[in-house]
Motif scaffolding. Sequence first.
Motif, PDB file in Angstrom:
ATOM      1  N   VAL A   4       0.842  -1.097   0.011  1.00  0.00           N
ATOM      2  CA  VAL A   4      -0.082  -0.136  -0.215  1.00  0.00           C
ATOM      3  C   VAL A   4       0.923   1.158   0.048  1.00  0.00           C
ATOM      4  O   VAL A   4       1.931   1.280   0.703  1.00  0.00           O
ATOM      5  N   TYR A   5       0.670   2.114  -0.906  1.00  0.00           N
ATOM      6  CA  TYR A   5       1.372   3.394  -0.868  1.00  0.00           C
ATOM      7  C   TYR A   5       0.611   4.616  -0.384  1.00  0.00           C
ATOM      8  O   TYR A   5      -0.616   4.670  -0.500  1.00  0.00           O
ATOM      9  N   ILE A   6       1.154   5.440   0.408  1.00  0.00           N
ATOM     10  CA  ILE A   6       0.610   6.627   1.121  1.00  0.00           C
ATOM     11  C   ILE A   6       1.172   7.806   0.557  1.00  0.00           C
ATOM     12  O   ILE A   6       2.625   7.829   0.520  1.00  0.00           O
ATOM     13  N   THR A  27      -3.127  10.645   0.661  1.00  0.00           N
ATOM     14  CA  THR A  27      -3.683   9.836  -0.266  1.00  0.00           C
ATOM     15  C   THR A  27      -3.255   8.516  -0.098  1.00  0.00           C
ATOM     16  O   THR A  27      -2.253   8.165  -0.042  1.00  0.00           O
ATOM     17  N   VAL A  28      -4.278   7.490  -0.313  1.00  0.00           N
ATOM     18  CA  VAL A  28      -3.834   6.166  -0.309  1.00  0.00           C
ATOM     19  C   VAL A  28      -3.922   5.431  -1.515  1.00  0.00           C
ATOM     20  O   VAL A  28      -4.968   5.642  -2.355  1.00  0.00           O
ATOM     21  N   SER A  29      -2.959   4.664  -2.000  1.00  0.00           N
ATOM     22  CA  SER A  29      -3.221   3.765  -3.214  1.00  0.00           C
ATOM     23  C   SER A  29      -2.573   2.365  -3.051  1.00  0.00           C
ATOM     24  O   SER A  29      -1.907   2.081  -2.290  1.00  0.00           O
ATOM     25  N   ILE A  62       1.952   4.877   9.391  1.00  0.00           N
ATOM     26  CA  ILE A  62       2.338   3.732   8.987  1.00  0.00           C
ATOM     27  C   ILE A  62       1.694   2.572  10.216  1.00  0.00           C
ATOM     28  O   ILE A  62       1.318   1.336  10.255  1.00  0.00           O
ATOM     29  N   GLU A  63       1.871   3.144  11.358  1.00  0.00           N
ATOM     30  CA  GLU A  63       1.617   2.244  12.616  1.00  0.00           C
ATOM     31  C   GLU A  63       0.253   1.813  12.735  1.00  0.00           C
ATOM     32  O   GLU A  63      -0.300   0.799  12.981  1.00  0.00           O
ATOM     33  N   ASN A  76       5.828   4.942   1.849  1.00  0.00           N
ATOM     34  CA  ASN A  76       5.500   6.503   1.725  1.00  0.00           C
ATOM     35  C   ASN A  76       6.203   6.997   0.580  1.00  0.00           C
ATOM     36  O   ASN A  76       7.490   6.823   0.313  1.00  0.00           O
ATOM     37  N   VAL A  77       5.315   7.596  -0.127  1.00  0.00           N
ATOM     38  CA  VAL A  77       5.857   8.465  -1.156  1.00  0.00           C
ATOM     39  C   VAL A  77       5.503   9.968  -1.007  1.00  0.00           C
ATOM     40  O   VAL A  77       5.741  10.794  -2.364  1.00  0.00           O
TER      41      VAL A  77
END
Length: 208
Positions: A4-6, A27-29, A62-63, A76-77
């Motif tokens: 998952v990318y945030i 934003t979540v991807s 993330i936690e 994380n991006v």
Amino acid sequence: MQEVYIKPYKNNKLEGKQKVLIKDIATVSGPKHLKGVIEEICIFKPQVTKITHFVISTLKIIEAIQEKFPDVSVQNVGELDAMLEFNPVKPKPHPVWEWIKLAVVCIVVFAGATVAIMAYNTDVSMAKTFTTLYKVFTGEVSESPAWITIPYAIGMPIGVITFYNHIGTKKITEDPTPVEVEINAYQDQVEDTIIDVLTAEKRGQYEE
């Protein structure tokens, strides 16, 4: 393991809510069956009664995700820290008050610009310059050479409009105006300062 990318955003504003969700600051991807659930994860519930700034670390996001989905890899991006301006009550703008503020700002800006232009013209002796130019081109002396002062008076507002890239509320080109650039730079500095101060306070290292 699913990924998952945030992408947390540096500056966030939240009004009229009781809790901060991941979707409010990032934003979540990722897989569809995870994305919607992750966006609704609560990070924390601010216990405040007025506008307050918070700094939310990406590690906290993330936690929160891994607490609910231990087998998910979170990447994380975006920003490392997200600043949140939280207002527990959603303000209701009053139309009359908004117009009053607009009128006051317009008057102050107009007066300030007028004084600035007059001070500039006096400082660089524009009147003397016009007189000298008139004498150079015509050989005569005139205290108010209209054929120079009138084009100057017309050219000044045209130059201001071109420089600020606006006619009323419409932009001439899509390029950002100098004011927008300066405001953006100022906001970045303010946000960085708030983040640094709140982070130092949290660590007990900030002194008045």
